[in-house]
Design an enzyme around this catalytic site. Structure first.
Site, PDB file in Angstrom:
ATOM      1  N   ASP A  82       0.835  -1.203   0.000  1.00  0.00           N
ATOM      2  CA  ASP A  82       0.000   0.000   0.000  1.00  0.00           C
ATOM      3  C   ASP A  82       0.871   1.255   0.000  1.00  0.00           C
ATOM      4  O   ASP A  82       1.601   1.513   0.957  1.00  0.00           O
ATOM      5  CB  ASP A  82      -0.878  -0.001   1.263  1.00  0.00           C
ATOM      6  CG  ASP A  82      -1.879   1.140   1.270  1.00  0.00           C
ATOM      7  OD1 ASP A  82      -2.918   0.988   0.612  1.00  0.00           O
ATOM      8  OD2 ASP A  82      -1.602   2.176   1.905  1.00  0.00           O
ATOM      9  N   TYR A  86       2.428   9.855   0.059  1.00  0.00           N
ATOM     10  CA  TYR A  86       3.451   9.290   0.944  1.00  0.00           C
ATOM     11  C   TYR A  86       4.863   9.650   0.440  1.00  0.00           C
ATOM     12  O   TYR A  86       5.838   9.479   1.171  1.00  0.00           O
ATOM     13  CB  TYR A  86       3.339   7.764   1.051  1.00  0.00           C
ATOM     14  CG  TYR A  86       2.033   7.253   1.612  1.00  0.00           C
ATOM     15  CD1 TYR A  86       1.094   8.116   2.182  1.00  0.00           C
ATOM     16  CD2 TYR A  86       1.728   5.901   1.592  1.00  0.00           C
ATOM     17  CE1 TYR A  86      -0.112   7.640   2.687  1.00  0.00           C
ATOM     18  CE2 TYR A  86       0.532   5.416   2.105  1.00  0.00           C
ATOM     19  CZ  TYR A  86      -0.383   6.295   2.638  1.00  0.00           C
ATOM     20  OH  TYR A  86      -1.577   5.822   3.140  1.00  0.00           O
ATOM     21  N   LYS A 137      -2.755   5.755  -4.487  1.00  0.00           N
ATOM     22  CA  LYS A 137      -3.938   6.581  -4.178  1.00  0.00           C
ATOM     23  C   LYS A 137      -3.804   7.964  -4.790  1.00  0.00           C
ATOM     24  O   LYS A 137      -2.726   8.560  -4.800  1.00  0.00           O
ATOM     25  CB  LYS A 137      -4.109   6.719  -2.655  1.00  0.00           C
ATOM     26  CG  LYS A 137      -4.036   5.418  -1.887  1.00  0.00           C
ATOM     27  CD  LYS A 137      -4.450   5.568  -0.441  1.00  0.00           C
ATOM     28  CE  LYS A 137      -4.073   4.342   0.379  1.00  0.00           C
ATOM     29  NZ  LYS A 137      -2.669   4.327   0.825  1.00  0.00           N
ATOM     30  N   HIS A 186      -7.875   8.818  -2.388  1.00  0.00           N
ATOM     31  CA  HIS A 186      -7.328   8.774  -1.021  1.00  0.00           C
ATOM     32  C   HIS A 186      -8.338   9.281   0.018  1.00  0.00           C
ATOM     33  O   HIS A 186      -8.565   8.632   1.035  1.00  0.00           O
ATOM     34  CB  HIS A 186      -6.040   9.602  -0.974  1.00  0.00           C
ATOM     35  CG  HIS A 186      -5.115   9.231   0.136  1.00  0.00           C
ATOM     36  ND1 HIS A 186      -3.759   9.308   0.030  1.00  0.00           N
ATOM     37  CD2 HIS A 186      -5.354   8.794   1.395  1.00  0.00           C
ATOM     38  CE1 HIS A 186      -3.199   8.918   1.168  1.00  0.00           C
ATOM     39  NE2 HIS A 186      -4.150   8.609   2.013  1.00  0.00           N
TER      40      HIS A 186
HETATM   41  N1  LIG Z   1      -6.105   5.619   3.382  1.00  0.00           N
HETATM   42  C1  LIG Z   1      -5.721   6.380   4.388  1.00  0.00           C
HETATM   43  O1  LIG Z   1      -6.217   7.500   4.584  1.00  0.00           O
HETATM   44  C2  LIG Z   1      -4.677   5.887   5.320  1.00  0.00           C
HETATM   45  C3  LIG Z   1      -3.919   4.792   4.983  1.00  0.00           C
HETATM   46  N2  LIG Z   1      -2.940   4.325   5.817  1.00  0.00           N
HETATM   47  C4  LIG Z   1      -2.207   3.105   5.401  1.00  0.00           C
HETATM   48  O2  LIG Z   1      -2.346   2.131   6.425  1.00  0.00           O
HETATM   49  C5  LIG Z   1      -1.060   1.669   6.810  1.00  0.00           C
HETATM   50  C6  LIG Z   1      -1.042   1.184   8.234  1.00  0.00           C
HETATM   51  O3  LIG Z   1      -1.482   2.176   9.125  1.00  0.00           O
HETATM   52  P1  LIG Z   1      -0.532   2.902  10.191  1.00  0.00           P
HETATM   53  O4  LIG Z   1      -1.097   4.242  10.429  1.00  0.00           O
HETATM   54  O5  LIG Z   1       0.862   2.789   9.746  1.00  0.00           O
HETATM   55  O6  LIG Z   1      -0.808   2.101  11.521  1.00  0.00           O
HETATM   56  P2  LIG Z   1      -0.590   0.598  12.053  1.00  0.00           P
HETATM   57  O7  LIG Z   1      -1.795   0.277  12.843  1.00  0.00           O
HETATM   58  O8  LIG Z   1      -0.162  -0.297  10.962  1.00  0.00           O
HETATM   59  O9  LIG Z   1       0.577   0.796  13.094  1.00  0.00           O
HETATM   60  C7  LIG Z   1       1.899   1.045  12.717  1.00  0.00           C
HETATM   61  C8  LIG Z   1       2.701   1.243  13.998  1.00  0.00           C
HETATM   62  O10 LIG Z   1       2.657   0.042  14.797  1.00  0.00           O
HETATM   63  C9  LIG Z   1       3.965  -0.450  15.008  1.00  0.00           C
HETATM   64  N3  LIG Z   1       3.865  -1.923  14.896  1.00  0.00           N
HETATM   65  C10 LIG Z   1       3.744  -2.652  13.760  1.00  0.00           C
HETATM   66  N4  LIG Z   1       3.625  -3.964  14.063  1.00  0.00           N
HETATM   67  C11 LIG Z   1       3.673  -4.062  15.411  1.00  0.00           C
HETATM   68  C12 LIG Z   1       3.611  -5.165  16.295  1.00  0.00           C
HETATM   69  N5  LIG Z   1       3.468  -6.413  15.861  1.00  0.00           N
HETATM   70  N6  LIG Z   1       3.696  -4.907  17.628  1.00  0.00           N
HETATM   71  C13 LIG Z   1       3.839  -3.644  18.075  1.00  0.00           C
HETATM   72  N7  LIG Z   1       3.895  -2.567  17.280  1.00  0.00           N
HETATM   73  C14 LIG Z   1       3.815  -2.778  15.941  1.00  0.00           C
HETATM   74  C15 LIG Z   1       4.840   0.173  13.943  1.00  0.00           C
HETATM   75  O11 LIG Z   1       6.143   0.377  14.425  1.00  0.00           O
HETATM   76  P3  LIG Z   1       7.466  -0.229  13.681  1.00  0.00           P
HETATM   77  O12 LIG Z   1       7.448   0.256  12.274  1.00  0.00           O
HETATM   78  O13 LIG Z   1       8.563   0.353  14.501  1.00  0.00           O
HETATM   79  O14 LIG Z   1       7.347  -1.724  13.815  1.00  0.00           O
HETATM   80  C16 LIG Z   1       4.155   1.521  13.726  1.00  0.00           C
HETATM   81  O15 LIG Z   1       4.572   2.449  14.710  1.00  0.00           O
HETATM   82  C17 LIG Z   1      -0.162   2.881   6.538  1.00  0.00           C
HETATM   83  O16 LIG Z   1       1.204   2.535   6.540  1.00  0.00           O
HETATM   84  C18 LIG Z   1      -0.707   3.334   5.212  1.00  0.00           C
HETATM   85  O17 LIG Z   1      -0.198   2.506   4.177  1.00  0.00           O
HETATM   86  C19 LIG Z   1      -2.717   4.922   7.029  1.00  0.00           C
HETATM   87  C20 LIG Z   1      -3.424   6.047   7.412  1.00  0.00           C
HETATM   88  C21 LIG Z   1      -4.454   6.623   6.578  1.00  0.00           C
HETATM   89  O1  LIG Z   2      -1.405   7.673   5.716  1.00  0.00           O
HETATM   90  C1  LIG Z   2      -2.356   8.119   5.057  1.00  0.00           C
HETATM   91  O2  LIG Z   2      -2.858   7.558   4.086  1.00  0.00           O
HETATM   92  C2  LIG Z   2      -2.925   9.371   5.430  1.00  0.00           C
HETATM   93  O3  LIG Z   2      -3.949   9.812   4.912  1.00  0.00           O
HETATM   94  C3  LIG Z   2      -2.165  10.067   6.496  1.00  0.00           C
HETATM   95  O4  LIG Z   2      -1.697  11.279   6.011  1.00  0.00           O
HETATM   96  C4  LIG Z   2      -3.006  10.264   7.667  1.00  0.00           C
HETATM   97  O5  LIG Z   2      -3.971  11.190   7.313  1.00  0.00           O
HETATM   98  C5  LIG Z   2      -2.189  10.692   8.821  1.00  0.00           C
HETATM   99  O6  LIG Z   2      -1.452   9.887   9.329  1.00  0.00           O
HETATM  100  C6  LIG Z   2      -2.346  12.059   9.333  1.00  0.00           C
HETATM  101  O7  LIG Z   2      -1.620  12.174  10.522  1.00  0.00           O
END
Ligand SMILES: NC(=O)C1=CN([C@@H]2O[C@H](COP(=O)(O)OP(=O)(O)OC[C@H]3O[C@@H](n4cnc5c(N)ncnc54)[C@H](OP(=O)(O)O)[C@@H]3O)[C@@H](O)[C@H]2O)C=CC1
Ligand SMILES: O=C(O)C(=O)[C@@H](O)[C@H](O)C(=O)CO
Length: 280
Positions: free
Chosen positions: A47, A52, A77, A110
């Site tokens: 993803d 990003y 996205k 997005h």
């Molecule tokens: N469409 C949208 O608007 C959005 C899409 N996204 C997408 O969703 C993805 C995932 O969401 P995200 O916000 O990153 O949140 P997550 O819920 O995936 O959490 C990520 C965090 O959790 C930690 N982590 C990962 N695995 C573990 C584990 N097994 N135990 C403990 N901690 C863990 C990571 O740290 P570390 O890396 O140090 O392991 C990181 O700090 C994003 O990367 C993005 O691709 C996110 C936000 C908005």
């Molecule tokens: O990660 C994504 O896809 C987002 O849309 C982020 O920008 C999200 O909105 C965020 O983490 C804002 O703090």
């Protein structure tokens, strides 16, 4: 490496792995290294997004991974600033160029960006790009029921996926029912709850102890049993592997219900209400 992941068949007949790999906010070499190790661990759904700023790194990682292109499902996205039809087409072409690919497997809008008021135009552009073969599957992200109905009425094409914020504190019970009714697959962003991970909640910690797994694995297993496609991000190879290793145990219906019961009205991570949140 774990066994191959199960897949879901989408409403357009294509398939989506049951778990994906999130890449925000990874950048540059850290992103390349994380995606290479994720693919090595067995992830096949990656993803990314224009916003990003890591599509080039993701493309580089795909080439370095050595895994045949056809085995990977690459998601990108469209940003809010590119919702006008021609801008949407140019944005997708830009993503293809940055990724170094001739097709994006799943392209999402997005955010609906209500102040722009052009998400339906953007959606028509994605549907046309699908007909051209540049996009395999068309989906959306952060769409409400009204946004989904609007694009469906406009084009007759139901989005295959809606990627929404979904974790135990915000389980999206109503949106999952809408998706079920319309035949849309739910993808979960921040599936672990990111910085507000519910790992210390007794219902999560106790289930982890009962099943001999980590709290993170319990949360991802909960996602799978609800039929959601979680896309956890981790820069750590060990956690990447752990987050995929969730097929060898099963939560009871009571455990699933108790985790869903952690949901609360103010459970969003940063107030990203799609009707008001703007992300250009
Ligand atoms: N469409 C949208 O608007 C959005 C899409 N996204 C997408 O969703 C993805 C995932 O969401 P995200 O916000 O990153 O949140 P997550 O819920 O995936 O959490 C990520 C965090 O959790 C930690 N982590 C990962 N695995 C573990 C584990 N097994 N135990 C403990 N901690 C863990 C990571 O740290 P570390 O890396 O140090 O392991 C990181 O700090 C994003 O990367 C993005 O691709 C996110 C936000 C908005
Ligand atoms: O990660 C994504 O896809 C987002 O849309 C982020 O920008 C999200 O909105 C965020 O983490 C804002 O703090």
């Amino acid at each position: 490496m774990n066994a191959p992941l199960p897949v879901h068949t989408l409403n357009d007949g294509t398939t989506l792995p049951a778990i994906g790999f999130g890449t925000y906010p990874l950048k540059d070499e850290e992103c390349v290294a994380a995606v290479v190790s994720a693919v090595d661990a067995g992830y096949r759904l990656i993803d990314t997004a224009v916003n990003y700023g890591n599509e080039r790194a993701v493309g580089e990682a795909i080439r370095r991974s050595g895994v045949p292109r056809g085995e990977l499902v690459v998601t990108s996205k469209l940003p809010g600033r590119a919702h006008a039809y021609d801008d949407a087409v140019a944005s997708v072409r830009g993503s293809l160029e940055a990724l170094g690919l001739d097709r994006i497997d799943l392209h999402l809008i997005h955010w609906p960006n209500p102040s722009v008021g052009k998400y339906a135009e953007a959606y028509r552009a994605l549907v046309d790009l699908q007909a051209e073969g540049l996009v395999r599957t068309v989906g959306v992200s952060n769409f409400t029921e009204a946004h989904l109905e609007r694009v469906l009425d406009d084009t007759g094409v139901t989005p295959a996926v809606n990627q929404v914020e979904l974790h135990p504190y915000f389980p999206q019970v109503e949106m999952r029912a809408v998706h079920e009714r319309l035949g849309i697959r739910t993808e979960s962003w921040s599936p672990l709850g990111k910085r507000q991970a519910p790992f210390a909640e007794p219902v999560v910690a106790e289930a982890a102890a009962r099943h001999g797994v980590t709290p993170g694995q319990v949360v991802l297993r909960w996602q799978l049993q609800l039929g959601n496609v979680p896309i956890p991000k981790s820069a750590t190879p060990e956690r990447q592997r752990q987050n995929l290793d969730v097929l060898g145990f099963e939560l009871s219906a009571e455990e699933v219900a108790a985790i869903t019961g952690l949901g609360r009205a103010d459970g969003r991570l940063f107030g990203g209400d799609p009707d008001t949140h703007e992300e250009m």
